[in-house]
Design a protein around this motif. Structure first.
Motif, PDB file in Angstrom:
ATOM      1  N   TYR A 272     -16.921  57.848  71.602  1.00 56.76           N
ATOM      2  CA  TYR A 272     -16.155  57.840  70.343  1.00 56.76           C
ATOM      3  C   TYR A 272     -16.789  58.784  69.323  1.00 56.76           C
ATOM      4  CZ  TYR A 272     -13.193  53.803  71.496  1.00 56.76           C
ATOM      5  OH  TYR A 272     -12.265  52.960  72.046  1.00 56.76           O
ATOM      6  N   LEU A 273     -18.129  58.665  69.225  1.00 62.98           N
ATOM      7  CA  LEU A 273     -18.834  59.500  68.244  1.00 62.98           C
ATOM      8  C   LEU A 273     -18.683  60.979  68.575  1.00 62.98           C
ATOM      9  CD1 LEU A 273     -22.250  57.813  67.378  1.00 62.98           C
ATOM     10  CD2 LEU A 273     -20.398  58.414  65.835  1.00 62.98           C
TER      11      LEU A 273
ATOM     12  N   MET B  72     -16.288  62.362  70.238  1.00 65.94           N
ATOM     13  CA  MET B  72     -14.904  62.749  69.956  1.00 65.94           C
ATOM     14  C   MET B  72     -14.728  63.055  68.459  1.00 65.94           C
ATOM     15  SD  MET B  72     -11.536  60.464  70.706  1.00 65.94           S
ATOM     16  CE  MET B  72     -11.746  59.399  69.292  1.00 65.94           C
ATOM     17  N   SER B  73     -15.282  62.187  67.618  1.00 65.65           N
ATOM     18  CA  SER B  73     -15.148  62.404  66.164  1.00 65.65           C
ATOM     19  C   SER B  73     -15.866  63.672  65.745  1.00 65.65           C
ATOM     20  CB  SER B  73     -15.746  61.233  65.384  1.00 65.65           C
ATOM     21  OG  SER B  73     -15.298  60.051  65.907  1.00 65.65           O
ATOM     22  N   LEU B  74     -17.039  63.891  66.336  1.00 62.67           N
ATOM     23  CA  LEU B  74     -17.797  65.108  66.007  1.00 62.67           C
ATOM     24  C   LEU B  74     -17.015  66.353  66.402  1.00 62.67           C
ATOM     25  CD1 LEU B  74     -21.593  64.639  66.758  1.00 62.67           C
ATOM     26  CD2 LEU B  74     -20.545  65.544  64.690  1.00 62.67           C
TER      27      LEU B  74
ATOM     28  N   VAL C 249     -13.791  66.614  66.653  1.00 59.22           N
ATOM     29  CA  VAL C 249     -12.689  66.767  65.687  1.00 59.22           C
ATOM     30  C   VAL C 249     -13.211  67.405  64.402  1.00 59.22           C
ATOM     31  CG1 VAL C 249     -11.063  65.490  64.204  1.00 59.22           C
ATOM     32  CG2 VAL C 249     -11.277  64.892  66.610  1.00 59.22           C
ATOM     33  N   ALA C 250     -14.359  66.869  63.903  1.00 60.23           N
ATOM     34  CA  ALA C 250     -14.918  67.389  62.636  1.00 60.23           C
ATOM     35  C   ALA C 250     -15.291  68.864  62.778  1.00 60.23           C
ATOM     36  CB  ALA C 250     -16.136  66.569  62.246  1.00 60.23           C
TER      37      ALA C 250
ATOM     38  N   THR D  20     -14.066  71.030  64.931  1.00 67.39           N
ATOM     39  CA  THR D  20     -12.834  71.825  65.058  1.00 67.39           C
ATOM     40  C   THR D  20     -12.211  72.065  63.689  1.00 67.39           C
ATOM     41  OG1 THR D  20     -12.497  70.663  67.124  1.00 67.39           O
ATOM     42  CG2 THR D  20     -10.666  71.998  66.362  1.00 67.39           C
ATOM     43  N   ILE D  21     -12.249  71.036  62.841  1.00 64.73           N
ATOM     44  CA  ILE D  21     -11.698  71.198  61.479  1.00 64.73           C
ATOM     45  C   ILE D  21     -12.504  72.261  60.725  1.00 64.73           C
ATOM     46  CG2 ILE D  21     -11.370  70.045  59.244  1.00 64.73           C
ATOM     47  CD1 ILE D  21     -10.815  67.445  60.836  1.00 64.73           C
ATOM     48  N   LEU D  22     -13.835  72.199  60.859  1.00 62.03           N
ATOM     49  CA  LEU D  22     -14.693  73.172  60.158  1.00 62.03           C
ATOM     50  C   LEU D  22     -14.445  74.594  60.661  1.00 62.03           C
ATOM     51  CD1 LEU D  22     -18.099  71.292  59.897  1.00 62.03           C
ATOM     52  CD2 LEU D  22     -16.501  71.799  58.064  1.00 62.03           C
TER      53      LEU D  22
END
Lengths: 610, 235
Positions: B17-18, B20-22, B24-25, B27-29
């Motif tokens: 989960y962590l 995956m969130s990283l 996503v973060a 990719t946003i950056l």
């Protein structure tokens, strides 16, 4: 006192109509729903009652300050008894959290734009109408009050409310706007939170939706969260109305048509197009929830999402083949974007978070969500079809869709992490929030770059502010006409109270007149040019013209004749005098034997008696 | 003991989960669009990095740059790295001075965000600043090293209260007495001052339109005065 009066006036903008609404709404309606919704509908009703009072009894009411102050105190006392304040205490922790989020967001937004630097270009025209109303003239049509308004896109309800809020304590208008936009940000964040909570019954989804609402700023056309203008206020009212329908539905409580009617009427008076869009949306929700079996059949159809997704893609592809310039003309052409241009805007607002989290949200809503979430997903996708089309101003409709999009994204994040450990969830939410914070910072800093002068991001420089203060002190300003380039006169007309022809929207005759005035080589042409510039609304014949030459004016004069006549082209940013500008102005002064009555490093003002 | 596999699976799930969130973060950056050249405000000017060193330019104006040539030791940062430097400078706007571009131990540049930058080098090579034909270049006693038309001179004299006097036009390389030189671009508001640590370190090369500093002088300070008349406060 510099801050206290504008702060109280900004609070009164929201508080006064809410108090009037609380007093006038039937008590049964207030107590049958959450106090948050009761406050929203009270505001909507109060706005209309105050507006109707001004229209019925005349704006002389605004001059009776003791009566207004007395009325406010009376309303506070009566409302205290009618509205049980203790009902709202349960929401205090959330309100505090949302307040902190607002403070962080607004501090970042204003980091190099201190008080009273304005960043919202539109405030000048809205403040201008508010000042005209305070001075004793009121009409439903905006174009009847000032020739700055070429089109009646809304009534003067918003401006009347501004006038009422300002007439009690007479605050400095620039400071008032600086403060009221922070309250507007707070209301948009609250609206996102309430919608998330009402639609899912989950306060975490609400909080994630609020974080997205705070950190995503549409830095083109829509400007939902950081600019207070009629359409953004309408959007907050519309969001809370839909949240009310969803909340009542989820709690199997009665949806009061009277409350919906109040909200819809108030929204349409606030902004015809955006209010109309919200009414359409509310009607869709209302019908869908009243006909659950039919809605269920349509929504549960396995092909509905792929069909809509296909429509979005096909529309997107077709719009890449169409050149909007072939069928859109004039100012609308400047606000017409292709599919790819829209996508570029969305990348500035969201980076890749929209492309990543929105489909995840749609997927989770469809796979695990309630009927409400599925309905929201479909409506939001359909709205995207309109927003991505190459029609003029369609990006404005994003003020409507943003709340639904953020709810879907928040739902996607929450559901994807639903089964993770609490620490993992908090860490994951933090990672995504920090990334979005970076997007927000870069988005706003890049947007503000265009407006920067001497390290301060603002649309109005300190030189222009001191020039406006000088003009405001002129004793003959009621019978005077301000003449300058469109941007300078737009700003100074509002800040000084001296009338101009059309402000930023001056007509072609005046633009030609100004062009002649700035480039005249003899006294005769110079004098003739001044007479060609005349206001088209007021019948007062000016006895004095104040000609203002600013850095913007000199830059405007370097444009081609075609650009000078274009309503969409303006010198948006403050410009200081350079050595060459001063040389040009000195030559112009010597040619027409005219001397400035005011001068600083960006502005010179000349008085010309007619 | 029988719970160990369960806890291990749970741990692995949470790591997933962590991660995956990283992702996503990150990719946003990565997707943040850089639409403009990163910069730090310098009065009416902006400072940014180029392949040759640094540029001081007017926002919105494409015609005018002052280029600070720092010798070939400056690694050019990517747009993204510079944007974060610039962002840091803005976030720390009230803390002055802010280190803007810190490279290795060779060259550093610091800025007070609104009006002053200081270039410091330890290479023992000179820093050059270019100017153009339009610019008025003069020193702290008012000697003007460039030539201009009558109307420009008249306005400049008026703004500077008759401070300027024409220098010898025949000299091509001129050492400047004192440690400060001023540049006014007629198209840009305000004025730039360039100061060195030691006196007699500045030379003006009229043929190459360059202001050079002595290689023994390890720092220069560039300041933007917002108004032309501000010069009187600096003399």
């Amino acid at each position: 006192m510099n801050l206290i009066l504008p702060t109280i006036s900004a609070i009164l903008f929201y508080l006064l109509p809410t108090l009037v609404g609380v007093v006038c709404l039937p008590k049964k309606l207030i107590t049958q729903t959450s106090p948050l919704f009761a406050l929203c509908f009270s505001f909507c009703l109060g706005v209309m009652i105050l507006y109707a009072s001004l229209l019925a009894f005349g704006v002389t009411l605004l001059t009776a300050q003791p009566i207004l102050i007395g009325m406010t105190i009376f309303l506070c006392i009566v409302s205290f008894y009618r509205f049980r304040v203790k009902n709202i205490l349960q929401y205090i922790p959330y309100i505090v959290a949302l307040g902190i989020l607002t403070a962080i967001t607004y501090a970042l937004w204003r980091i190099n734009s201190p008080l009273p630097s304005p960043l919202n270009w539109d405030i000048h025209e809205h403040q201008l109408l508010a000042t005209i109303i305070q001075n004793g003239t009121l009409s439903i049509r905006t174009s009847a009050l000032s020739d700055t308004f070429l089109f009646n896109g809304y009534t003067t309800q918003f401006h009347s409310l501004l006038a009422i809020a300002q007439s009690i304590l007479k605050p400095d208008s620039a400071t008032f706007w600086w403060i009221i936009e922070s309250i507007h940000l707070f209301t948009t964040i609250c609206a996102s939170w309430v919608l998330g909570w009402a639609a899912t019954g989950n306060k975490t989804v609400g909080m994630l939706s609020a974080i997205l609402g705070a950190l995503i700023f549409e830095s083109a056309v829509a400007f939902s969260s950081l600019f207070l203008i009629p359409q953004t206020l309408t959007a907050v009212m519309g969001t809370l109305t839909i949240a009310y329908i969803l909340y009542q539905q989820r709690n199997q409580a009665t949806i009061q048509p009277m409350l919906i009617a109040i909200s819809c009427t108030s929204m349409i008076l606030m902004h015809f197009i955006i209010g109309g869009a919200w009414i359409g949306l509310i009607t869709m929700f209302f019908i869908a929830l009243k006909l659950p079996s039919l809605t269920h059949r349509i929504i549960s159809s396995a092909v509905i999402v792929p069909i809509i997704a296909l429509v979005v893609c096909v529309v997107g592809y077709i719009t890449t083949l169409v050149n909007p310039a072939t069928f859109v003309f004039g100012q609308a052409k400047m606000f017409t974007y292709t599919f790819l241009q829209h996508m570029t805007f969305f990348q500035s607002f969201y980076s890749y978070s929209l492309l990543l989290l929105y489909p995840i949200g749609i997927f989770e809503a469809y796979k695990h969500g309630t009927m409400t979430m599925k309905l929201i997903s479909i409506i939001s996708l359909l709205l995207f079809v309109i927003i991505l089309s190459p029609l003029p101003y369609v990006l404005k409709f994003y003020v409507v869709n943003r709340y639904l999009v953020h709810l879907i994204m928040a739902y996607g994040i929450w559901y994807s992490l639903k089964y993770a450990h609490i620490v993992t969830r908090i860490l994951s939410y933090s990672f995504i929030s920090i990334a979005l914070l970076c997007v927000f910072c870069l988005n706003i800093f890049q947007w503000k770059e265009q407006t920067e002068i001497d390290g301060v991001a603002t649309h109005v420089s300190s030189d222009e502010q001191s020039a406006s203060r000088f003009l405001a002190r002129q004793p003959d300003r009621v019978n005077s006409l301000l003449i300058s380039d469109p941007a300078t006169q737009y700003i100074l007309e509002n800040m000084s109270g001296i009338n101009s022809q059309g402000g930023a929207y001056m007509n072609a005759t005046s633009r030609n007149g100004l062009n002649t005035l700035l480039n005249a080589t003899n006294q005769n042409d110079f004098a003739k040019a001044i007479f060609t510039i005349r206001d088209t609304v007021t019948s007062v014949k000016p006895t004095t013209s104040y000609i203002v030459i600013s850095g913007r004016t000199v830059e405007w004069n370097t444009l081609s004749v075609q650009d000078k006549l274009n309503l969409g082209i303006n010198i948006w940013n403050p410009v200081a005098f350079s050595l060459r500008t001063i040389t040009t102005i000195t030559t112009w002064e010597e040619m027409h034997t005219i001397r400035p009555i005011f001068t600083n490093t960006s502005v010179r003002i000349y008085k010309y008696s007619i | 003991m029988k719970h160990i596999p369960h806890y291990f699976t749970l741990f692995l799930k949470n790591v997933a989960y962590l991660t995956m969130s990283l992702v996503v973060a990150i990719t946003i950056l990565v997707g943040i669009p850089i639409q403009t050249q990163p910069y730090v405000s310098l009065g009416h000017y902006r400072l940014t990095q180029t392949a040759n060193g640094y540029s001081i330019y007017q926002p919105g104006g494409s015609y005018r740059y002052y280029t600070i040539h720092v010798p070939n030791t400056v690694p050019v940062k990517t747009n993204k790295m510079l944007l974060f430097d610039s962002l840091q400078a803005r976030l720390l706007h009230t803390l002055s001075p802010v280190t803007l571009l810190a490279n290795n131990d060779i060259v550093s540049l610091s800025a007070t965000v609104t009006d002053t930058i200081a270039a410091i080098h330890t290479t023992g090579k000179e820093i050059d600043i270019t100017y153009t034909r339009d610019d008025l270049v003069f020193d702290g006693v008012g000697t003007l090293y460039t030539e201009h038309d009558e109307s420009t001179m008249k306005t400049a004299q008026y703004m500077l209260k008759n401070f300027l006097k024409q220098g010898d036009p025949s000299m091509r390389d001129m050492p400047v007495p004192g440690n400060v030189i001023y540049i006014i671009n007629p198209k840009i508001p305000g004025i730039l001052s360039i100061a060195t640590q030691s006196p007699t370190a500045i030379t003006i090369h009229k043929d190459t339109k360059t202001i050079s500093t002595a290689h023994t002088d390890k720092a220069i300070q560039i300041k933007s005065l917002v108004q032309i008349d501000d010069i009187s406060k600096n003399l």
